[in-house]
Structure formats: structure tokens, C-alpha cells
Design a protein around this motif. Sequence first.
Motif, PDB file in Angstrom:
ATOM      1  N   MET A 177       0.829  -1.282   0.111  1.00  0.00           N
ATOM      2  CA  MET A 177      -0.200   0.018  -0.051  1.00  0.00           C
ATOM      3  C   MET A 177       0.915   1.453   0.063  1.00  0.00           C
ATOM      4  O   MET A 177       0.509   2.222  -0.627  1.00  0.00           O
ATOM      5  CB  MET A 177      -1.059   0.078   1.096  1.00  0.00           C
ATOM      6  CG  MET A 177      -2.105  -1.116   1.104  1.00  0.00           C
ATOM      7  SD  MET A 177      -2.959  -0.987  -0.446  1.00  0.00           S
ATOM      8  CE  MET A 177      -3.942   0.462  -0.194  1.00  0.00           C
ATOM      9  N   LEU A 178       1.994   1.262   0.607  1.00  0.00           N
ATOM     10  CA  LEU A 178       2.606   2.399   0.857  1.00  0.00           C
ATOM     11  C   LEU A 178       3.338   2.603  -0.525  1.00  0.00           C
ATOM     12  O   LEU A 178       3.507   3.836  -1.087  1.00  0.00           O
ATOM     13  CB  LEU A 178       4.030   2.185   1.709  1.00  0.00           C
ATOM     14  CG  LEU A 178       5.019   3.254   1.945  1.00  0.00           C
ATOM     15  CD1 LEU A 178       4.126   4.553   2.235  1.00  0.00           C
ATOM     16  CD2 LEU A 178       6.004   2.788   3.212  1.00  0.00           C
ATOM     17  N   SER A 179       4.222   1.502  -1.075  1.00  0.00           N
ATOM     18  CA  SER A 179       4.584   1.680  -2.537  1.00  0.00           C
ATOM     19  C   SER A 179       3.716   2.287  -3.556  1.00  0.00           C
ATOM     20  O   SER A 179       3.937   2.823  -4.420  1.00  0.00           O
ATOM     21  CB  SER A 179       4.982   0.249  -3.090  1.00  0.00           C
ATOM     22  OG  SER A 179       6.079  -0.378  -2.105  1.00  0.00           O
ATOM     23  N   LEU A 180       2.328   1.772  -3.333  1.00  0.00           N
ATOM     24  CA  LEU A 180       1.225   2.086  -4.282  1.00  0.00           C
ATOM     25  C   LEU A 180       0.923   3.746  -3.996  1.00  0.00           C
ATOM     26  O   LEU A 180       0.874   4.481  -5.048  1.00  0.00           O
ATOM     27  CB  LEU A 180      -0.055   1.427  -4.231  1.00  0.00           C
ATOM     28  CG  LEU A 180      -1.181   1.888  -4.859  1.00  0.00           C
ATOM     29  CD1 LEU A 180      -0.822   1.425  -6.511  1.00  0.00           C
ATOM     30  CD2 LEU A 180      -2.410   0.809  -4.582  1.00  0.00           C
ATOM     31  N   ARG A 184       1.810   6.635  -7.067  1.00  0.00           N
ATOM     32  CA  ARG A 184       0.564   7.594  -7.330  1.00  0.00           C
ATOM     33  C   ARG A 184       1.017   8.770  -7.145  1.00  0.00           C
ATOM     34  O   ARG A 184       0.806   9.879  -7.699  1.00  0.00           O
ATOM     35  CB  ARG A 184      -0.654   7.474  -6.655  1.00  0.00           C
ATOM     36  CG  ARG A 184      -1.155   5.865  -7.092  1.00  0.00           C
ATOM     37  CD  ARG A 184      -2.892   5.821  -7.100  1.00  0.00           C
ATOM     38  NE  ARG A 184      -3.341   6.805  -7.684  1.00  0.00           N
ATOM     39  CZ  ARG A 184      -4.676   6.837  -8.108  1.00  0.00           C
ATOM     40  NH1 ARG A 184      -5.239   5.540  -7.989  1.00  0.00           N
ATOM     41  NH2 ARG A 184      -5.039   7.700  -8.594  1.00  0.00           N
ATOM     42  N   TRP A 185       1.609   9.371  -5.973  1.00  0.00           N
ATOM     43  CA  TRP A 185       2.142  10.425  -5.542  1.00  0.00           C
ATOM     44  C   TRP A 185       3.122  11.079  -6.644  1.00  0.00           C
ATOM     45  O   TRP A 185       3.111  12.077  -7.073  1.00  0.00           O
ATOM     46  CB  TRP A 185       2.494  10.356  -4.293  1.00  0.00           C
ATOM     47  CG  TRP A 185       3.273  11.836  -3.738  1.00  0.00           C
ATOM     48  CD1 TRP A 185       2.250  12.982  -3.360  1.00  0.00           C
ATOM     49  CD2 TRP A 185       4.643  12.276  -3.719  1.00  0.00           C
ATOM     50  NE1 TRP A 185       3.281  13.932  -2.986  1.00  0.00           N
ATOM     51  CE2 TRP A 185       4.576  13.567  -3.342  1.00  0.00           C
ATOM     52  CE3 TRP A 185       5.637  11.757  -3.936  1.00  0.00           C
ATOM     53  CZ2 TRP A 185       5.615  14.305  -2.991  1.00  0.00           C
ATOM     54  CZ3 TRP A 185       7.085  12.189  -3.779  1.00  0.00           C
ATOM     55  CH2 TRP A 185       6.948  13.568  -3.363  1.00  0.00           C
ATOM     56  N   ARG A 186       3.970  10.203  -7.241  1.00  0.00           N
ATOM     57  CA  ARG A 186       4.883  10.539  -8.265  1.00  0.00           C
ATOM     58  C   ARG A 186       4.425  10.602  -9.193  1.00  0.00           C
ATOM     59  O   ARG A 186       4.790  11.709  -9.994  1.00  0.00           O
ATOM     60  CB  ARG A 186       6.199   9.546  -8.022  1.00  0.00           C
ATOM     61  CG  ARG A 186       6.993   9.431  -6.955  1.00  0.00           C
ATOM     62  CD  ARG A 186       8.125   8.637  -7.164  1.00  0.00           C
ATOM     63  NE  ARG A 186       9.170   8.502  -6.231  1.00  0.00           N
ATOM     64  CZ  ARG A 186      10.176   7.530  -5.944  1.00  0.00           C
ATOM     65  NH1 ARG A 186      10.360   6.647  -6.955  1.00  0.00           N
ATOM     66  NH2 ARG A 186      10.939   7.702  -4.928  1.00  0.00           N
ATOM     67  N   ARG A 191       2.766  14.901 -13.810  1.00  0.00           N
ATOM     68  CA  ARG A 191       1.663  15.359 -14.290  1.00  0.00           C
ATOM     69  C   ARG A 191       1.657  17.114 -14.216  1.00  0.00           C
ATOM     70  O   ARG A 191       1.344  17.622 -14.986  1.00  0.00           O
ATOM     71  CB  ARG A 191       0.509  14.759 -14.254  1.00  0.00           C
ATOM     72  CG  ARG A 191       0.235  13.614 -14.938  1.00  0.00           C
ATOM     73  CD  ARG A 191      -1.272  13.155 -14.821  1.00  0.00           C
ATOM     74  NE  ARG A 191      -1.043  11.865 -14.296  1.00  0.00           N
ATOM     75  CZ  ARG A 191      -2.012  11.328 -13.511  1.00  0.00           C
ATOM     76  NH1 ARG A 191      -3.162  11.760 -13.151  1.00  0.00           N
ATOM     77  NH2 ARG A 191      -1.888   9.958 -13.215  1.00  0.00           N
ATOM     78  N   ARG A 192       1.804  17.436 -12.938  1.00  0.00           N
ATOM     79  CA  ARG A 192       1.628  18.737 -12.600  1.00  0.00           C
ATOM     80  C   ARG A 192       2.876  19.642 -13.074  1.00  0.00           C
ATOM     81  O   ARG A 192       2.956  20.741 -13.395  1.00  0.00           O
ATOM     82  CB  ARG A 192       1.536  18.908 -10.965  1.00  0.00           C
ATOM     83  CG  ARG A 192       0.233  18.515 -10.663  1.00  0.00           C
ATOM     84  CD  ARG A 192       0.222  18.801  -9.122  1.00  0.00           C
ATOM     85  NE  ARG A 192      -0.965  18.390  -8.686  1.00  0.00           N
ATOM     86  CZ  ARG A 192      -1.343  18.138  -7.396  1.00  0.00           C
ATOM     87  NH1 ARG A 192      -0.409  18.461  -6.548  1.00  0.00           N
ATOM     88  NH2 ARG A 192      -2.457  17.582  -7.093  1.00  0.00           N
TER      89      ARG A 192
END
Length: 193
Positions: A177-180, A184-186, A191-192
Motif C-alpha cells: 500500500m505504501l509503494s502504491l 501514485r504521488w510521483r 503530471r503537474r
Amino acid sequence: MGMGFVVFTGLFLPRQGLAHTLGLSLADLDVAADGHVDAHLTFASREPLGSTPLGEEDLQAFVLDGVDVTADGARCEPTYRGSSPAEGDGLLLEASYACPRGAADITATLYYLSALPRGHRELARIQGPPGSGASVEAVLTGDHRALSLALPGVHRDRRAAVQTKLIVLAASFAVFMLSLFVWRWRATRKRRA
């Protein structure tokens, strides 16, 4: 006076002792540290095997077909160890059962009790490995022919193993879950940018 004499002589004159009470047999099962079970079945030779020929092959079939030992529900492979006279007029039949080490429950089912005369009783005992302190005894009949022994130390060992697996599974899930989350955060940051 005549009746008192009969009672007196009946009580105090030497009598030939019977090793076993008719209608009662004994089943001793000993669980070894490596898991195998040794069975000692003692009968009064006049009964209950009255209709069973006393040839060694017949006695072997009587034991192998008439006794089932399981470890945690799985059948343990039987081996007939032979017969010998027991004290007085008794007959001792011996067998061993290849049960695995670490079983939590040993159950013996004496199927032969259903074929014996009504009223026959079997004093049965299963003794756990030396030092375990585990033991169970019961009087079995054709209507109630099974006895089980729970080996308490094994339950604790298995519970600890299950707890360890659950901890490893929970930790693996948390890392996933932490890796996911980090992935997603990266991805969102790229994209930003």
C-alpha cells in the motif's frame, strides 16, 4: 451355619485369578515424541474374539480392519506387531501407527467394538508424548467407540505460527500500500510539472 461356611470359604480360599473381567477389554495407545502411536489391545481370550479364529493372519486382520488412528483427521498408516498371551487367560494384540510429528489431535476409533457382544466395554487410554502431561481415558462401547487426545503444546506452536504468518502478511500489505501510494504521488507530481 452352613451358609456362613460357604461364604467364609468363598472369601478366604485361594482362587485362580482372572487377568481380565469378562466383557471388558483394554486399549492403551502411547504417542511418541516423533508422532507414531503404539497400540496395546488386551482381551480375555475366551471373548470377545470367540467367533474370530485365533490364527495370526486373522488377528492381524482384526486389528488392521478394526482400529483406525488419525492425526488431525488424516489416517495414520497401521502396522500389525503381533500377538502374545497376556497375564492369566488374556490375549495381547499390538500395532503401531505412523502418525506425523506435530499433530494437534490424535483420535482412535475402535470399530471392532460394534461387532462385539452387546454390553462389552473397552477401557481406552491415549497417553501423549513423554513430558507432555497429555492423557485421556474413557470407557468405550459399540455405540461410543472413539477417543481423542488434544496435544496442548502443539496448539500453542500452531497458533504462534499462524500469528507469525498474519504479521508477515499484514506487513507485506502495508509495504504494498505504501509503494502504491508513493507511485501514485510521483505520477501525480510528474503530471503537474
